[in-house]
Design a protein around this motif. Structure first.
Motif, PDB file in Angstrom:
ATOM      1  N   LYS A  89      47.139  42.220  33.203  1.00 33.90           N
ATOM      2  CA  LYS A  89      45.894  42.793  34.353  1.00 33.90           C
ATOM      3  C   LYS A  89      46.066  42.391  35.595  1.00 33.90           C
ATOM      4  N   ILE A  90      46.700  42.809  35.906  1.00 32.39           N
ATOM      5  CA  ILE A  90      47.054  42.845  37.543  1.00 32.39           C
ATOM      6  C   ILE A  90      46.398  43.369  38.707  1.00 32.39           C
ATOM      7  N   GLU A  91      45.743  42.656  39.467  1.00 31.56           N
ATOM      8  CA  GLU A  91      44.487  43.338  40.623  1.00 31.56           C
ATOM      9  C   GLU A  91      45.740  42.495  42.084  1.00 31.56           C
ATOM     10  N   ILE A  92      45.697  43.671  42.875  1.00 36.41           N
ATOM     11  CA  ILE A  92      46.344  43.660  44.399  1.00 36.41           C
ATOM     12  C   ILE A  92      45.182  43.535  44.887  1.00 36.41           C
ATOM     13  N   THR A  93      45.139  43.105  46.091  1.00 33.85           N
ATOM     14  CA  THR A  93      44.199  42.587  46.851  1.00 33.85           C
ATOM     15  C   THR A  93      45.073  43.586  47.844  1.00 33.85           C
ATOM     16  N   ALA A  94      44.382  44.173  48.884  1.00 31.52           N
ATOM     17  CA  ALA A  94      44.641  44.504  50.111  1.00 31.52           C
ATOM     18  C   ALA A  94      45.180  44.076  51.433  1.00 31.52           C
ATOM     19  N   ILE A 201      49.892  52.024  36.596  1.00 31.22           N
ATOM     20  CA  ILE A 201      50.076  51.325  38.215  1.00 31.22           C
ATOM     21  C   ILE A 201      48.466  52.313  38.954  1.00 31.22           C
ATOM     22  N   GLY A 202      47.470  51.869  39.629  1.00 30.98           N
ATOM     23  CA  GLY A 202      46.318  52.625  39.947  1.00 30.98           C
ATOM     24  C   GLY A 202      46.758  53.756  41.115  1.00 30.98           C
ATOM     25  N   THR A 231      45.525  48.396  41.416  1.00 31.06           N
ATOM     26  CA  THR A 231      45.018  47.495  39.497  1.00 31.06           C
ATOM     27  C   THR A 231      46.907  48.037  38.683  1.00 31.06           C
ATOM     28  N   ILE A 232      47.023  47.134  38.049  1.00 32.12           N
ATOM     29  CA  ILE A 232      47.910  46.989  37.555  1.00 32.12           C
ATOM     30  C   ILE A 232      47.379  46.646  35.984  1.00 32.12           C
TER      31      ILE A 232
END
Length: 245
Positions: A89-94, A201-202, A231-232
């Motif tokens: 899981k990868i969380e991409i922040t704004a 990819i969300g 989120t990926i």
């Protein structure tokens, strides 16, 4: 004391620090790439002339330690893949940067990929078709045996069809067939590779913020483009579900 190759050592330390961070975050496939790059740099430092014996022994131990961890992770990933349980899981922040398609997908694209299936309801406007174009360029560059790309998306009045037809003709020159189908009920956003990797990819392909201008950093290099929060989820399956043909 002779310093050996301080540049290689410093570069190795930076990359390996990132490898450990990704390792702790359980982003193991990314971590493996960094371990491999860091170990190559560490080996260059080890081979440098003028290195004192004590320092050389210390570097050699670091090489062994990081290599052992990389081998452990490689086996762990393979075991999880075989069991059909791998999940990353990868969380991409704004507003974060460094998440181009190459960074997100590149490590999964190899000679074993012959077909790519994309579900994304929003490949409609000009910038969204450009996103698909950029992904297609990456696929053609990295997957030497690529034969087909299948896109399932939503339909949009206007020149959507014309843009996708132009991309289809361009891909055909590289012996890649692009097939496009449309759905009015599609909500899922995922990319399936026939080597077993599934990337969800969300926000789909459209997770980049617009550039500040045509001559601003990030306009061409998407690693410098700010992102929307998303989120990926990355999975692996030996039997990837195919979109019905």
């Amino acid at each position: 004391m002779m310093a050996g190759d301080p540049v290689a050592e410093k570069a190795a330390a930076s990359v390996l620090k990132r490898a450990v961070e990704l390792d702790k975050a359980k982003r193991f496939t990314e971590s493996l790439v960094c371990y491999q790059e860091g170990l190559q740099l560490l080996m260059e430092a080890l081979k440098a002339k003028g290195q004192e014996d004590g320092r050389r022994a210390e570097l050699r131990k670091r090489v062994v330690d990081y290599m052992d961890r990389a081998e452990f992770l490689k086996k762990h990933v393979e075991n999880e893949k075989e069991a059909g349980k791998y999940h990353e899981k990868i969380e991409i922040t704004a507003n974060s940067v460094g998440y181009s398609y190459q960074k997100v997908l590149g490590r999964f694209l190899d000679e074993h990929v012959t077909r790519v299936e994309i579900e994304d309801p929003y490949i409609r406007s000009i910038h969204q078709v450009y996103n698909l174009l950029r992904l297609s360029e990456l696929l053609v560059s990295n997957c030497r045996n690529l034969k087909s790309i299948f896109l399932l998306t939503g339909r949009e009045p206007g020149n959507q069809q014309e843009m996708l037809d132009e991309l289809k003709q361009s891909l055909a020159k590289h012996k890649v067939v692009l097939t496009v189908e449309y759905s009015t009920t599609l909500h899922d956003r995922e990319i399936r590779l026939d080597n077993g990797w599934v990337i969800k990819i969300g926000r789909g392909l459209d997770y980049f913020r617009p550039p500040e201008g045509k001559f601003s950093l990030g306009y061409c290099d998407f690693d410098l483009r700010q992102c929307h929060a998303t989120t990926i989820d990355i999975f692996h399956s030996s039997t990837v579900r195919s979109i019905p043909k």
